[in-house]
Motif scaffolding. Sequence first.
Motif, PDB file in Angstrom:
ATOM      1  N   ASN A  51       1.016  -1.032   0.167  1.00 21.77           N
ATOM      2  CA  ASN A  51      -0.004   0.272   0.158  1.00 21.77           C
ATOM      3  C   ASN A  51       0.490   1.268   0.090  1.00 21.77           C
ATOM      4  O   ASN A  51       0.621   2.799  -0.697  1.00 21.77           O
ATOM      5  CB  ASN A  51      -0.767  -0.255   1.025  1.00 21.77           C
ATOM      6  CG  ASN A  51      -1.760  -1.178   1.030  1.00 21.77           C
ATOM      7  OD1 ASN A  51      -2.459  -1.607  -0.253  1.00 21.77           O
ATOM      8  ND2 ASN A  51      -2.328  -2.018   1.958  1.00 21.77           N
ATOM      9  N   VAL A  52       2.197   1.045   0.484  1.00 22.09           N
ATOM     10  CA  VAL A  52       2.905   2.093   0.461  1.00 22.09           C
ATOM     11  C   VAL A  52       3.442   2.920  -0.851  1.00 22.09           C
ATOM     12  O   VAL A  52       3.272   3.440  -1.026  1.00 22.09           O
ATOM     13  CB  VAL A  52       4.264   1.616   2.065  1.00 22.09           C
ATOM     14  CG1 VAL A  52       5.240   3.137   1.504  1.00 22.09           C
ATOM     15  CG2 VAL A  52       3.915   1.873   3.044  1.00 22.09           C
ATOM     16  N   VAL A  53       3.745   1.613  -1.778  1.00 16.62           N
ATOM     17  CA  VAL A  53       4.419   1.841  -2.623  1.00 16.62           C
ATOM     18  C   VAL A  53       2.611   2.472  -4.211  1.00 16.62           C
ATOM     19  O   VAL A  53       3.159   3.361  -4.441  1.00 16.62           O
ATOM     20  CB  VAL A  53       4.527   0.654  -3.727  1.00 16.62           C
ATOM     21  CG1 VAL A  53       4.830   0.205  -4.976  1.00 16.62           C
ATOM     22  CG2 VAL A  53       5.980  -0.478  -2.944  1.00 16.62           C
ATOM     23  N   GLN A  54       1.973   1.964  -4.087  1.00 17.45           N
ATOM     24  CA  GLN A  54       0.445   2.693  -4.367  1.00 17.45           C
ATOM     25  C   GLN A  54       0.136   3.836  -3.712  1.00 17.45           C
ATOM     26  O   GLN A  54      -0.079   4.385  -4.656  1.00 17.45           O
ATOM     27  CB  GLN A  54      -0.631   1.879  -3.422  1.00 17.45           C
ATOM     28  CG  GLN A  54      -2.186   1.938  -4.656  1.00 17.45           C
ATOM     29  CD  GLN A  54      -2.906   0.847  -4.648  1.00 17.45           C
ATOM     30  OE1 GLN A  54      -2.985   0.859  -3.623  1.00 17.45           O
ATOM     31  NE2 GLN A  54      -3.322   0.664  -5.667  1.00 17.45           N
ATOM     32  N   GLN A  55       0.234   4.467  -2.933  1.00 14.99           N
ATOM     33  CA  GLN A  55       0.338   5.687  -1.642  1.00 14.99           C
ATOM     34  C   GLN A  55       1.335   6.422  -2.531  1.00 14.99           C
ATOM     35  O   GLN A  55       1.852   7.807  -2.690  1.00 14.99           O
ATOM     36  CB  GLN A  55       0.628   5.989  -0.729  1.00 14.99           C
ATOM     37  CG  GLN A  55       0.823   6.785   0.229  1.00 14.99           C
ATOM     38  CD  GLN A  55      -1.079   7.805  -0.423  1.00 14.99           C
ATOM     39  OE1 GLN A  55      -2.364   6.947  -0.386  1.00 14.99           O
ATOM     40  NE2 GLN A  55      -1.545   9.079  -1.291  1.00 14.99           N
ATOM     41  N   GLU A  56       2.821   6.089  -3.198  1.00 16.24           N
ATOM     42  CA  GLU A  56       4.357   6.474  -3.667  1.00 16.24           C
ATOM     43  C   GLU A  56       3.661   6.757  -5.004  1.00 16.24           C
ATOM     44  O   GLU A  56       4.468   8.100  -5.756  1.00 16.24           O
ATOM     45  CB  GLU A  56       5.107   5.853  -3.290  1.00 16.24           C
ATOM     46  CG  GLU A  56       5.957   5.952  -1.645  1.00 16.24           C
ATOM     47  CD  GLU A  56       6.188   7.580  -1.560  1.00 16.24           C
ATOM     48  OE1 GLU A  56       6.530   8.573  -2.256  1.00 16.24           O
ATOM     49  OE2 GLU A  56       6.106   7.898   0.032  1.00 16.24           O
ATOM     50  N   ILE A  57       2.864   5.978  -5.607  1.00 19.43           N
ATOM     51  CA  ILE A  57       2.162   5.858  -6.865  1.00 19.43           C
ATOM     52  C   ILE A  57       1.878   7.555  -7.674  1.00 19.43           C
ATOM     53  O   ILE A  57       2.486   8.556  -7.888  1.00 19.43           O
ATOM     54  CB  ILE A  57       1.868   4.858  -7.641  1.00 19.43           C
ATOM     55  CG1 ILE A  57       3.068   4.161  -7.854  1.00 19.43           C
ATOM     56  CG2 ILE A  57       1.075   5.261  -8.994  1.00 19.43           C
ATOM     57  CD1 ILE A  57       2.313   2.602  -8.536  1.00 19.43           C
ATOM     58  N   LEU A  58       1.144   7.678  -6.453  1.00 20.82           N
ATOM     59  CA  LEU A  58       0.378   8.875  -6.718  1.00 20.82           C
ATOM     60  C   LEU A  58       0.470  10.172  -5.973  1.00 20.82           C
ATOM     61  O   LEU A  58       0.356  10.957  -6.458  1.00 20.82           O
ATOM     62  CB  LEU A  58      -1.342   8.224  -5.251  1.00 20.82           C
ATOM     63  CG  LEU A  58      -2.895   8.008  -6.042  1.00 20.82           C
ATOM     64  CD1 LEU A  58      -3.444   7.162  -5.076  1.00 20.82           C
ATOM     65  CD2 LEU A  58      -3.037   8.436  -7.174  1.00 20.82           C
ATOM     66  N   ASN A  59       1.650   9.798  -5.346  1.00 19.57           N
ATOM     67  CA  ASN A  59       2.390  11.350  -4.341  1.00 19.57           C
ATOM     68  C   ASN A  59       3.337  11.425  -5.239  1.00 19.57           C
ATOM     69  O   ASN A  59       3.026  12.932  -5.477  1.00 19.57           O
ATOM     70  CB  ASN A  59       2.876  10.973  -3.167  1.00 19.57           C
ATOM     71  CG  ASN A  59       2.006  11.211  -1.931  1.00 19.57           C
ATOM     72  OD1 ASN A  59       1.134  11.151  -2.048  1.00 19.57           O
ATOM     73  ND2 ASN A  59       2.640   9.986  -1.239  1.00 19.57           N
ATOM     74  N   THR A  60       3.725  10.619  -5.974  1.00 20.03           N
ATOM     75  CA  THR A  60       4.954  11.602  -7.075  1.00 20.03           C
ATOM     76  C   THR A  60       3.338  11.951  -8.681  1.00 20.03           C
ATOM     77  O   THR A  60       4.208  12.439  -9.322  1.00 20.03           O
ATOM     78  CB  THR A  60       5.332   9.906  -7.889  1.00 20.03           C
ATOM     79  OG1 THR A  60       6.135   9.328  -6.955  1.00 20.03           O
ATOM     80  CG2 THR A  60       6.856  10.180  -9.222  1.00 20.03           C
ATOM     81  N   LEU A  61       2.728  11.171  -9.140  1.00 23.00           N
ATOM     82  CA  LEU A  61       2.098  11.863  -9.821  1.00 23.00           C
ATOM     83  C   LEU A  61       1.644  12.832  -9.495  1.00 23.00           C
ATOM     84  O   LEU A  61       1.526  14.468 -10.682  1.00 23.00           O
ATOM     85  CB  LEU A  61       0.129  11.214  -9.955  1.00 23.00           C
ATOM     86  CG  LEU A  61      -0.009  11.370 -11.150  1.00 23.00           C
ATOM     87  CD1 LEU A  61       0.403  11.523 -12.577  1.00 23.00           C
ATOM     88  CD2 LEU A  61      -1.994  10.535 -11.657  1.00 23.00           C
ATOM     89  N   ASN A  62       1.519  13.666  -8.328  1.00 25.02           N
ATOM     90  CA  ASN A  62       1.082  14.849  -7.807  1.00 25.02           C
ATOM     91  C   ASN A  62       2.025  16.103  -7.948  1.00 25.02           C
ATOM     92  O   ASN A  62       1.558  17.018  -8.091  1.00 25.02           O
ATOM     93  CB  ASN A  62       0.136  15.322  -6.326  1.00 25.02           C
ATOM     94  CG  ASN A  62      -1.168  14.217  -5.769  1.00 25.02           C
ATOM     95  OD1 ASN A  62      -1.537  13.993  -6.984  1.00 25.02           O
ATOM     96  ND2 ASN A  62      -1.824  13.764  -5.143  1.00 25.02           N
ATOM     97  N   LYS A  63       3.551  15.894  -7.532  1.00 25.36           N
ATOM     98  CA  LYS A  63       4.362  16.204  -7.878  1.00 25.36           C
ATOM     99  C   LYS A  63       4.954  16.510  -9.268  1.00 25.36           C
ATOM    100  O   LYS A  63       5.422  17.898  -9.727  1.00 25.36           O
ATOM    101  CB  LYS A  63       5.696  16.076  -7.325  1.00 25.36           C
ATOM    102  CG  LYS A  63       5.291  15.705  -5.185  1.00 25.36           C
ATOM    103  CD  LYS A  63       6.649  14.640  -5.038  1.00 25.36           C
ATOM    104  CE  LYS A  63       6.078  14.634  -3.575  1.00 25.36           C
ATOM    105  NZ  LYS A  63       7.041  13.886  -2.459  1.00 25.36           N
ATOM    106  N   MET A  64       4.209  15.650 -10.274  1.00 24.72           N
ATOM    107  CA  MET A  64       4.719  16.316 -11.394  1.00 24.72           C
ATOM    108  C   MET A  64       4.320  17.286 -11.607  1.00 24.72           C
ATOM    109  O   MET A  64       3.302  18.293 -11.933  1.00 24.72           O
ATOM    110  CB  MET A  64       4.793  14.897 -13.155  1.00 24.72           C
ATOM    111  CG  MET A  64       5.328  13.606 -12.166  1.00 24.72           C
ATOM    112  SD  MET A  64       4.830  12.596 -12.974  1.00 24.72           S
ATOM    113  CE  MET A  64       5.196  10.747 -12.348  1.00 24.72           C
ATOM    114  N   LYS A  65       5.440  18.014 -12.917  1.00 22.98           N
ATOM    115  CA  LYS A  65       4.525  19.383 -13.805  1.00 22.98           C
ATOM    116  C   LYS A  65       4.293  19.048 -14.576  1.00 22.98           C
ATOM    117  O   LYS A  65       4.782  19.434 -15.850  1.00 22.98           O
ATOM    118  CB  LYS A  65       5.665  19.876 -13.520  1.00 22.98           C
ATOM    119  CG  LYS A  65       6.165  20.788 -11.882  1.00 22.98           C
ATOM    120  CD  LYS A  65       7.250  21.171 -12.359  1.00 22.98           C
ATOM    121  CE  LYS A  65       7.116  22.271 -10.806  1.00 22.98           C
ATOM    122  NZ  LYS A  65       8.946  21.725  -9.748  1.00 22.98           N
ATOM    123  N   THR A  66       2.882  17.211 -14.963  1.00 24.85           N
ATOM    124  CA  THR A  66       2.741  18.064 -16.633  1.00 24.85           C
ATOM    125  C   THR A  66       1.570  17.986 -16.565  1.00 24.85           C
ATOM    126  O   THR A  66       0.938  18.265 -15.105  1.00 24.85           O
ATOM    127  CB  THR A  66       2.896  16.268 -17.018  1.00 24.85           C
ATOM    128  OG1 THR A  66       2.063  15.453 -15.588  1.00 24.85           O
ATOM    129  CG2 THR A  66       4.260  15.935 -16.411  1.00 24.85           C
TER     130      THR A  66
END
Length: 175
Positions: free
Chosen positions: A79-94
């Motif tokens: 679940n930590v990996v899944q949460q990090e996938i979402l966090n990384t998508l939110n931080k992206m400048k796309t």
Amino acid sequence: MFENLSHKQKFIALIVLLVLISVTAYKRSFSLTVDAYKTFKTSKEKLIKVRLTPNKLPNLKSDVEYLDNIIGKESGNANVVQQEILNTLNKMKTNSELVQLEEIHTAQNSYFNIYTNRLIVTGNYNDLLKTTYQYEKDFDFSRVISSRFYLQKDLRTRRKKLFQLITFQNYEKIH
């Protein structure tokens, strides 16, 4: 008994007796010696390999670290990996937008637990490529194993929309 035999017959009997004694001696003594020598030779080769093993251990450890870097950082919880996938998508400048993050799929073999996450994003082609590139380059918790683009018709606007399915996998060692 031997007086009635000719020298030729005595010689043949001696040869036959010599062959019988040789076969018996081989079966009783020499074959055991040959087997013991073969066992000694293989044991000696194994001993040489065992002595060389400590020299190979640092190389093996570096290979394991290299493979860990390839397959992703070991995380205690999927679940930590899944949460990090979402966090990384939110931080992206796309300008790519999250459509869906599917449930974690878990598989197992005798050495690893394998966790698969599937992320669906939408946007224009360049933004989707940038998203994939940033996940591939900067995301350490899991590895991108596949990326698939597809078009789908939006029923409200009757326009086609571009989607991308990104599949991540990470592994957890079974202890």
